[in-house]
Design a protein around this motif. Structure first.
Motif, PDB file in Angstrom:
ATOM      1  N   THR A  51      59.534  46.871  93.434  1.00 17.33           N
ATOM      2  CA  THR A  51      59.426  46.569  91.740  1.00 17.33           C
ATOM      3  C   THR A  51      59.905  45.384  92.124  1.00 17.33           C
ATOM      4  OG1 THR A  51      61.877  47.246  91.017  1.00 17.33           O
ATOM      5  CG2 THR A  51      59.620  48.402  90.462  1.00 17.33           C
ATOM      6  N   ARG A  52      59.401  44.220  91.323  1.00 15.20           N
ATOM      7  CA  ARG A  52      59.578  42.564  92.232  1.00 15.20           C
ATOM      8  C   ARG A  52      59.622  42.452  90.414  1.00 15.20           C
ATOM      9  NH1 ARG A  52      54.908  40.043  94.757  1.00 15.20           N
ATOM     10  NH2 ARG A  52      56.747  38.318  95.317  1.00 15.20           N
ATOM     11  N   HIS A  53      60.483  41.137  90.192  1.00 11.18           N
ATOM     12  CA  HIS A  53      61.011  40.606  88.826  1.00 11.18           C
ATOM     13  C   HIS A  53      61.521  39.335  89.407  1.00 11.18           C
ATOM     14  CE1 HIS A  53      62.234  44.610  87.203  1.00 11.18           C
ATOM     15  NE2 HIS A  53      62.899  44.337  88.786  1.00 11.18           N
ATOM     16  N   ALA A  54      61.055  37.840  88.505  1.00 18.06           N
ATOM     17  CA  ALA A  54      60.512  36.475  88.374  1.00 18.06           C
ATOM     18  C   ALA A  54      61.694  36.343  86.591  1.00 18.06           C
ATOM     19  CB  ALA A  54      60.204  36.071  88.688  1.00 18.06           C
ATOM     20  N   LEU A  55      62.316  34.522  87.631  1.00 22.12           N
ATOM     21  CA  LEU A  55      63.004  33.836  85.535  1.00 22.12           C
ATOM     22  C   LEU A  55      61.202  33.168  85.659  1.00 22.12           C
ATOM     23  CD1 LEU A  55      64.616  33.428  83.879  1.00 22.12           C
ATOM     24  CD2 LEU A  55      65.416  31.853  85.488  1.00 22.12           C
TER      25      LEU A  55
ATOM     26  N   PHE B  51      60.600  29.987  89.047  1.00 18.50           N
ATOM     27  CA  PHE B  51      59.601  28.956  88.735  1.00 18.50           C
ATOM     28  C   PHE B  51      59.268  28.385  87.771  1.00 18.50           C
ATOM     29  CE2 PHE B  51      58.980  33.484  90.746  1.00 18.50           C
ATOM     30  CZ  PHE B  51      58.427  33.131  92.217  1.00 18.50           C
ATOM     31  N   ARG B  52      59.058  27.244  88.082  1.00 19.26           N
ATOM     32  CA  ARG B  52      58.372  26.450  86.738  1.00 19.26           C
ATOM     33  C   ARG B  52      57.325  26.905  86.617  1.00 19.26           C
ATOM     34  NH1 ARG B  52      62.441  23.338  83.429  1.00 19.26           N
ATOM     35  NH2 ARG B  52      64.237  22.112  85.226  1.00 19.26           N
ATOM     36  N   ALA B  53      57.185  26.809  85.588  1.00 18.13           N
ATOM     37  CA  ALA B  53      55.604  26.581  85.716  1.00 18.13           C
ATOM     38  C   ALA B  53      54.034  26.341  86.195  1.00 18.13           C
ATOM     39  CB  ALA B  53      54.895  26.452  84.138  1.00 18.13           C
ATOM     40  N   ALA B  54      54.352  25.279  86.660  1.00 19.10           N
ATOM     41  CA  ALA B  54      53.584  24.816  87.126  1.00 19.10           C
ATOM     42  C   ALA B  54      53.136  26.001  89.051  1.00 19.10           C
ATOM     43  CB  ALA B  54      53.686  23.322  87.789  1.00 19.10           C
ATOM     44  N   ASP B  55      54.397  26.380  89.621  1.00 19.74           N
ATOM     45  CA  ASP B  55      54.852  26.830  90.744  1.00 19.74           C
ATOM     46  C   ASP B  55      54.766  28.955  90.617  1.00 19.74           C
ATOM     47  OD1 ASP B  55      55.263  24.569  91.657  1.00 19.74           O
ATOM     48  OD2 ASP B  55      57.215  24.783  91.462  1.00 19.74           O
ATOM     49  N   PHE B  56      54.291  28.829  89.371  1.00 17.64           N
ATOM     50  CA  PHE B  56      54.544  30.502  88.963  1.00 17.64           C
ATOM     51  C   PHE B  56      52.599  31.198  89.653  1.00 17.64           C
ATOM     52  CE2 PHE B  56      53.922  34.394  86.488  1.00 17.64           C
ATOM     53  CZ  PHE B  56      54.776  34.794  86.449  1.00 17.64           C
ATOM     54  N   ARG B  57      53.225  32.268  90.070  1.00 22.27           N
ATOM     55  CA  ARG B  57      51.584  32.668  90.148  1.00 22.27           C
ATOM     56  C   ARG B  57      52.499  34.565  90.346  1.00 22.27           C
ATOM     57  NH1 ARG B  57      51.005  28.803  91.692  1.00 22.27           N
ATOM     58  NH2 ARG B  57      49.883  27.472  93.246  1.00 22.27           N
TER      59      ARG B  57
ATOM     60  N   PHE C 106      55.343  26.414  77.013  1.00 24.08           N
ATOM     61  CA  PHE C 106      54.067  26.912  78.171  1.00 24.08           C
ATOM     62  C   PHE C 106      53.079  26.835  77.542  1.00 24.08           C
ATOM     63  CE2 PHE C 106      58.346  29.624  78.663  1.00 24.08           C
ATOM     64  CZ  PHE C 106      58.464  29.301  80.008  1.00 24.08           C
ATOM     65  N   THR C 107      52.247  27.051  78.337  1.00 26.91           N
ATOM     66  CA  THR C 107      50.310  26.515  78.152  1.00 26.91           C
ATOM     67  C   THR C 107      49.740  28.145  77.902  1.00 26.91           C
ATOM     68  OG1 THR C 107      49.796  26.662  80.615  1.00 26.91           O
ATOM     69  CG2 THR C 107      50.254  24.205  79.826  1.00 26.91           C
ATOM     70  N   PRO C 108      49.297  27.626  77.526  1.00 24.74           N
ATOM     71  CA  PRO C 108      47.889  29.311  77.326  1.00 24.74           C
ATOM     72  C   PRO C 108      47.521  30.063  78.646  1.00 24.74           C
ATOM     73  CG  PRO C 108      47.122  27.353  75.531  1.00 24.74           C
ATOM     74  CD  PRO C 108      48.076  27.175  76.274  1.00 24.74           C
ATOM     75  N   LEU C 109      47.503  28.796  79.324  1.00 21.90           N
ATOM     76  CA  LEU C 109      47.051  29.413  80.878  1.00 21.90           C
ATOM     77  C   LEU C 109      48.368  30.341  82.094  1.00 21.90           C
ATOM     78  CD1 LEU C 109      44.918  29.986  82.894  1.00 21.90           C
ATOM     79  CD2 LEU C 109      45.468  27.497  84.060  1.00 21.90           C
ATOM     80  N   ILE C 110      49.403  29.866  81.775  1.00 18.84           N
ATOM     81  CA  ILE C 110      50.678  30.268  82.215  1.00 18.84           C
ATOM     82  C   ILE C 110      51.063  31.690  81.421  1.00 18.84           C
ATOM     83  CG2 ILE C 110      52.481  29.900  82.175  1.00 18.84           C
ATOM     84  CD1 ILE C 110      51.137  28.547  84.208  1.00 18.84           C
TER      85      ILE C 110
END
Length: 395
Positions: A72-76, A100-106, A119-123
């Motif tokens: 399992t992988r967790h992120a902030l 992650f900031r929104a621009a760097d999130f995957r 946050f944008t709808p895309l994120i």
């Protein structure tokens, strides 16, 4: 991997507890071995029960824990409005190393902790396959959950509500140009605010929300024009201001009837936006002076549930009892200045030119006072319906 979650007070006590468990196991075995009266089947059952009891006691005391390393992988995920010291503190507290900031999130995380709201709808669409936990963050001096009416009628009260975390004690104002429509003083910390003002124009209007003089938000709304109404003026001695008001209402497309008594048996009548030869329309709003409070025209309007506006008060101490007795209202006024007149309106104290007699209306649960202006309203019960009696102090 197995480890024991056992925290003894001292190593000696730890060894003593383990030795006591071993002694208990030996005692159980010795009692089973010396009992010759038990058959082989009963001896096996009793041994199994004693063994389960001993294992449960060992598990209760030593608390063994089985640790596995999963995939399992967790992120902030951090909002743009969250400062670095806040998200670092949150990440350390939650023990989340992937930040992650929104621009760097995957995509690809099993669970995501979301900190903030920007946050944008895309994120947000990239989080569809992850388990989410949201932590709200209210930035200081930034408005939250702001609401107002997008469409209303001219003259209706616009209500602006919201929440704001203030960094210090400061003022929050609604302005139109250089005019302050409403204001409130915020305390340090979390605040819920309510600002109101009447929709004074028709069409699209923009007002500014200012925090300590700095722009915070823009309030945009659309005001529809009021439906055409019929106004009737019943006055003993009409003056220049009354004629100006009648002309202005006519220019707004309203139907106006102005009836004046010049002397005994002599009167005049003026109609605006109405056929001179046709029958007069029943008035929606009757405008008169205190001397006509008991007249047949006022009583007829009140009985029909219409609105009555009293203007031209020159002596509130004498005029208000006349209105109260005729309509059953409870208007009261109190002198607030020894001067002959005081400034009123949104520009009071700033040379706006609007003045009134130096009185203020005393509060009453059945009445509504128009903030900034010497106007009060009360709903009174009549035989037909509820009607509204209002009056203003004229300069």
């Amino acid at each position: 991997m197995i480890h024991l979650d056992f925290n003894p007070i001292s190593p000696a006590l730890n060894g003593g507890v383990i030795a006591a468990l071993l002694v208990l196991l030996l005692v159980q075995g010795w009692f089973l071995a010396r009992n010759r009266l038990l058959s082989g089947q009963r001896r096996a059952i009793r041994a199994a029960l004693n063994g389960l009891f001993w294992l449960a006691l060992v598990a209760f005391v030593l608390r063994p824990v089985w640790q596995t390393t999963g995939s399992t992988r967790h992120a902030l995920l951090i909002g743009a409005e969250v400062p670095s010291n806040i998200w670092r503190q949150a990440g350390d507290s939650l023990r989340l190393m992937q930040r992650f900031r929104a621009a760097d999130f995957r995509e690809g995380f099993d669970s995501v902790t979301v900190l903030g709201q920007d946050f944008t709808p895309l994120i947000l669409s990239q989080l569809a396959g992850s388990a989410l936990r949201w932590i709200a963050y209210n930035a200081p001096d930034q408005v939250q959950a702001i609401r107002w009416k997008a469409v209303l009628r001219q003259g209706d009260i616009q209500r602006v509500t919201g929440r704001l975390t203030s960094a210090r004690k400061q003022s929050l104002k609604l302005t139109f140009g250089r005019q302050t429509l409403d204001s409130v003083i915020l305390r340090k910390g979390q605040n819920e605010f309510l600002l109101t003002f009447p929709a004074f124009s028709v069409g699209r209007t923009e007002t500014g929300l200012l925090l300590d003089g700095k722009p915070l938000a823009t309030i945009r709304f659309f005001a529809r024009p009021l439906p055409a109404r019929t106004y009737q003026f019943v006055l003993n001695a009409p003056d220049f201001e009354t004629k100006t008001l009648a002309d202005w209402l006519g220019q707004q497309g309203q139907t106006v009837q102005l009836t004046a008594t010049l002397s005994t048996g002599i009167g005049s009548s003026l109609r605006i936006n109405q056929t001179q030869n046709g029958p007069p329309k029943q008035p929606d709003i009757l405008i008169t002076d205190p001397g006509n409070a008991g007249s047949a025209a006022v009583q007829k309007a009140v009985a029909a549930g219409k609105s009555v506006l009293f203007i031209g008060l020159t002596n509130p101490d004498a005029d208000l009892p006349i209105i109260n007795q005729a309509l059953g209202t409870r208007f009261r006024a109190q002198r607030v200045s020894p001067a002959e007149s005081v400034s009123v309106g949104m520009g009071a104290g700033s040379g706006s030119g609007q003045t009134a007699l130096p009185y203020r209306f005393l509060p009453d649960p059945a009445q509504t006072v128009v903030r900034g202006y010497p106007v009060a309203m009360q709903h009174t019960f009549s035989r037909a319906a509820f009607s509204r009696a209002a009056f203003s102090r004229a300069a």
